[in-house]
Design an enzyme around this catalytic site. Structure first.
Site, mmCIF file in Angstrom:
data_model
loop_
_atom_site.group_PDB
_atom_site.id
_atom_site.type_symbol
_atom_site.label_atom_id
_atom_site.label_comp_id
_atom_site.label_asym_id
_atom_site.label_seq_id
_atom_site.Cartn_x
_atom_site.Cartn_y
_atom_site.Cartn_z
ATOM 1 N N ARG A 121 41.046 41.823 38.204
ATOM 2 C CA ARG A 121 39.722 41.904 37.571
ATOM 3 C C ARG A 121 39.356 43.370 37.378
ATOM 4 O O ARG A 121 38.518 43.925 38.068
ATOM 5 C CB ARG A 121 38.724 41.149 38.417
ATOM 6 C CG ARG A 121 39.153 39.705 38.546
ATOM 7 C CD ARG A 121 38.097 38.844 39.082
ATOM 8 N NE ARG A 121 37.565 38.005 38.039
ATOM 9 C CZ ARG A 121 36.724 37.016 38.259
ATOM 10 N NH1 ARG A 121 36.295 36.775 39.451
ATOM 11 N NH2 ARG A 121 36.284 36.282 37.260
ATOM 12 N N GLN A 126 39.841 42.782 31.441
ATOM 13 C CA GLN A 126 38.682 41.891 31.293
ATOM 14 C C GLN A 126 38.851 40.879 30.148
ATOM 15 O O GLN A 126 38.466 39.732 30.272
ATOM 16 C CB GLN A 126 37.444 42.727 31.032
ATOM 17 C CG GLN A 126 36.240 42.213 31.747
ATOM 18 C CD GLN A 126 35.131 43.247 31.805
ATOM 19 O OE1 GLN A 126 35.260 44.350 31.278
ATOM 20 N NE2 GLN A 126 34.046 42.903 32.439
ATOM 21 N N ASP A 129 40.707 37.692 31.105
ATOM 22 C CA ASP A 129 40.226 37.049 32.322
ATOM 23 C C ASP A 129 39.757 35.610 32.058
ATOM 24 O O ASP A 129 38.614 35.368 31.688
ATOM 25 C CB ASP A 129 39.088 37.915 32.885
ATOM 26 C CG ASP A 129 38.535 37.401 34.192
ATOM 27 O OD1 ASP A 129 38.992 36.339 34.661
ATOM 28 O OD2 ASP A 129 37.641 38.051 34.744
ATOM 29 N N SER A 132 36.664 34.282 34.193
ATOM 30 C CA SER A 132 35.324 34.621 33.705
ATOM 31 C C SER A 132 34.977 33.846 32.444
ATOM 32 O O SER A 132 33.879 33.314 32.313
ATOM 33 C CB SER A 132 35.229 36.121 33.404
ATOM 34 O OG SER A 132 35.361 36.850 34.584
ATOM 35 N N TYR A 227 35.066 40.051 44.742
ATOM 36 C CA TYR A 227 34.919 38.713 45.316
ATOM 37 C C TYR A 227 34.170 38.771 46.649
ATOM 38 O O TYR A 227 34.217 39.784 47.353
ATOM 39 C CB TYR A 227 36.297 38.090 45.568
ATOM 40 C CG TYR A 227 37.026 37.685 44.320
ATOM 41 C CD1 TYR A 227 36.510 36.705 43.482
ATOM 42 C CD2 TYR A 227 38.240 38.277 43.975
ATOM 43 C CE1 TYR A 227 37.181 36.326 42.336
ATOM 44 C CE2 TYR A 227 38.921 37.900 42.831
ATOM 45 C CZ TYR A 227 38.386 36.914 42.015
ATOM 46 O OH TYR A 227 39.048 36.538 40.891
HETATM 47 P P1 NAD Z 1 33.824 33.232 42.547
HETATM 48 O O1 NAD Z 1 33.944 32.120 41.571
HETATM 49 O O2 NAD Z 1 34.948 33.524 43.472
HETATM 50 O O3 NAD Z 1 32.519 32.944 43.442
HETATM 51 C C1 NAD Z 1 31.282 32.620 42.888
HETATM 52 C C2 NAD Z 1 30.171 33.300 43.658
HETATM 53 O O4 NAD Z 1 30.014 32.686 44.926
HETATM 54 C C3 NAD Z 1 30.413 34.764 43.929
HETATM 55 O O5 NAD Z 1 29.355 35.510 43.370
HETATM 56 C C4 NAD Z 1 30.416 34.852 45.447
HETATM 57 O O6 NAD Z 1 29.862 36.068 45.913
HETATM 58 C C5 NAD Z 1 29.562 33.680 45.808
HETATM 59 N N1 NAD Z 1 29.661 33.208 47.203
HETATM 60 C C6 NAD Z 1 30.740 33.109 48.026
HETATM 61 N N2 NAD Z 1 30.386 32.632 49.233
HETATM 62 C C7 NAD Z 1 29.033 32.406 49.173
HETATM 63 C C8 NAD Z 1 28.078 31.900 50.094
HETATM 64 N N3 NAD Z 1 28.405 31.552 51.344
HETATM 65 N N4 NAD Z 1 26.787 31.811 49.690
HETATM 66 C C9 NAD Z 1 26.407 32.178 48.443
HETATM 67 N N5 NAD Z 1 27.281 32.661 47.533
HETATM 68 C C10 NAD Z 1 28.572 32.782 47.902
HETATM 69 O O7 NAD Z 1 33.438 34.593 41.847
HETATM 70 P P2 NAD Z 1 33.428 34.974 40.290
HETATM 71 O O8 NAD Z 1 32.229 34.385 39.663
HETATM 72 O O9 NAD Z 1 34.725 34.636 39.693
HETATM 73 O O10 NAD Z 1 33.307 36.545 40.341
HETATM 74 C C11 NAD Z 1 32.595 37.237 41.328
HETATM 75 C C12 NAD Z 1 32.382 38.677 40.897
HETATM 76 O O11 NAD Z 1 33.635 39.297 40.533
HETATM 77 C C13 NAD Z 1 31.552 38.886 39.666
HETATM 78 O O12 NAD Z 1 30.222 38.692 39.815
HETATM 79 C C14 NAD Z 1 31.913 40.333 39.372
HETATM 80 O O13 NAD Z 1 31.227 41.215 40.189
HETATM 81 C C15 NAD Z 1 33.356 40.369 39.682
HETATM 82 N N6 NAD Z 1 34.109 40.282 38.417
HETATM 83 C C16 NAD Z 1 34.675 41.436 37.933
HETATM 84 C C17 NAD Z 1 35.374 41.386 36.732
HETATM 85 C C18 NAD Z 1 36.000 42.612 36.143
HETATM 86 O O14 NAD Z 1 35.766 43.683 36.595
HETATM 87 N N7 NAD Z 1 36.833 42.439 35.142
HETATM 88 C C19 NAD Z 1 35.488 40.201 36.039
HETATM 89 C C20 NAD Z 1 34.894 39.060 36.561
HETATM 90 C C21 NAD Z 1 34.234 39.122 37.755
#
Ligand code: NAD
Length: 373
Positions: A121, A126, A129, A132, A227
């Site tokens: 990520r 991006q 991905d 996302s 994550y």
């Molecule tokens: P994910 O699907 O793994 O998790 C979903 C959400 O659940 C996350 O925000 C996580 O913090 C939250 N979570 C985990 N345990 C929890 C708990 N006990 N209570 C409440 N929330 C909890 O994550 P995702 O949506 O695939 O991505 C997370 C983050 O990754 C994004 O918000 C972003 O910051 C980052 N990201 C970066 C890129 C990039 O740089 N290219 C791309 C996509 C995402």
């Protein structure tokens, strides 16, 4: 390697396709040769004729396509290695953490496996991905689905016949899906609250006009890739206790809380769902990876004795296959473009490239990815 085969998905519930005709045309212009299995895009609304007009040859069987290609693309993991030739580069999502035996089988057969959910990520990657691109659509659809099951409307309405209060929506887990769910629920006029263990999320929640529920869990943080880190059992217990009241007052609770590569935490226990109002709707978007909600079922809806409805929100992007396929196809096209070598007119699977080393699981009859070796 420049011969790409887009095959039909074998999962009968799958509605998406991995490449749409406009991207087939783009890849053909670049120098790729493409074959498409007849019917591969039908559920998305893309017919064989469109693929043919985009420059692909249409093949009738999977075997024919595999024989033609050195690169095979699809949305989901295949049923097995059958039909795939040695040295084929196989590109799809693969559910790698739950498919260790299959990884071994692919390695032994000399098939090079790219698992799209393992793409790092980073800013550069991006556009490739799939997590996302698909999660944002799933987050949108979760709200649409919940709204369709709720016995009340979302927005506040003041009329001579009376005032309707806005629906209360609580989103737990504010990653890609959660953010899109907040934005959608806000647009529809709901009052939205949200919580995530990653502290950086608070600002994002507020910027969408929602309220961030403050729960002090002590040290939580996030990994380099953004994550969430896994909570301790004590932290999970604290979180449940603090959330119980918000859930009891909410009309809709959407949970998206996942921990990459691990089982999702159970955040709504039966005790908590029993306290919720009759007619409330819960959507558990982590239902496939263990579930955030006790009693949620990926295959069917569950109606509790108190009238609370629990829906297993797995793969909700499949309900909007046109947009989901366009985005998935864009991700694969970006991948094939990134590794295209104009000089040799072929894809160069350069293992020293950070993106390739992040998602290449097997190569040269070996498991090469450090997490699975
Ligand atoms: P994910 O699907 O793994 O998790 C979903 C959400 O659940 C996350 O925000 C996580 O913090 C939250 N979570 C985990 N345990 C929890 C708990 N006990 N209570 C409440 N929330 C909890 O994550 P995702 O949506 O695939 O991505 C997370 C983050 O990754 C994004 O918000 C972003 O910051 C980052 N990201 C970066 C890129 C990039 O740089 N290219 C791309 C996509 C995402």
């Amino acid at each position: 390697m420049n011969k790409v085969f887009l095959c039909r998905e074998t999962d009968k519930n799958e509605t998406r396709t991995a490449l749409v005709p406009s991207d087939v045309a783009k890849l053909a212009r670049m120098g790729y040769e493409l074959a498409v299995q007849s019917g591969a895009g039908l559920k998305t609304g893309c017919g064989d004729r469109e693929y043919a007009e985009a420059g692909a040859k249409i093949v009738q069987t999977y075997g024919e396509g595999c024989e033609f290609a050195d690169i095979v693309v699809r949305v989901n993991k295949p049923g097995g290695i059958e039909g795939l030739r040695e040295h084929t580069l196989h590109i799809s999502s693969f559910d790698v953490f739950n498919e260790r035996a299959a990884i071994g089988e692919f390695a032994a057969a000399g098939i090079r496996l790219v698992s799209l959910e393992m793409i790092p990520r980073t800013t550069l990657a991006q556009k490739m991905d799939i997590l996302s691109s698909q999660a944002s659509l799933a987050g949108y659809y979760a709200v649409v689905l919940a709204a369709s099951r709720l016995p009340k409307i979302f927005p506040m309405m003041m009329t001579p016949s009376g005032t309707i209060s806005p629906a209360k929506v609580f989103i737990i887990g504010v990653g890609v899906a959660g953010l899109q769910a907040i934005a959608t629920a806000k647009r529809m006029g709901a009052r939205v609250e949200a919580f995530d263990t990653r502290p950086v999320v608070e600002e994002q929640v507020k910027s969408l006009g929602a309220k961030f529920v403050k729960i002090d869990l002590g040290e939580t943080g996030q990994t380099e890739q953004g994550y969430a880190k896994e909570l301790t059992p004590e932290q999970v217990a604290l979180q449940r206790k603090a959330q119980a009241k918000v859930c009891a007052q909410s009309d809709i609770v959407i949970t998206t809380a996942k921990v990459f590569g691990r089982k999702a935490p159970v955040l709504l226990t039966s005790d908590m769902t029993r306290q919720m109002k009759p007619g409330s709707v819960i959507i558990d978007m982590a239902v496939r990876t263990g579930g955030n909600v006790e009693g949620s079922d990926p295959e069917k809806e569950v109606i509790l004795d108190n009238g609370v409805v629990i829906l297993g929100g797995d793969g909700l992007e499949r309900f909007v296959p046109k947009d989901a396929s366009n985005m998935f196809s864009g991700n694969i096209t970006a991948f094939l473009t990134h590794f295209w070598d104009g000089e040799s007119k072929s894809l160069k699977a350069d293992a020293s490239d950070e993106i390739m080393s992040g998602c290449l699981i097997t190569d040269g009859h070996k498991i090469v990815h450090e997490k699975f070796r």
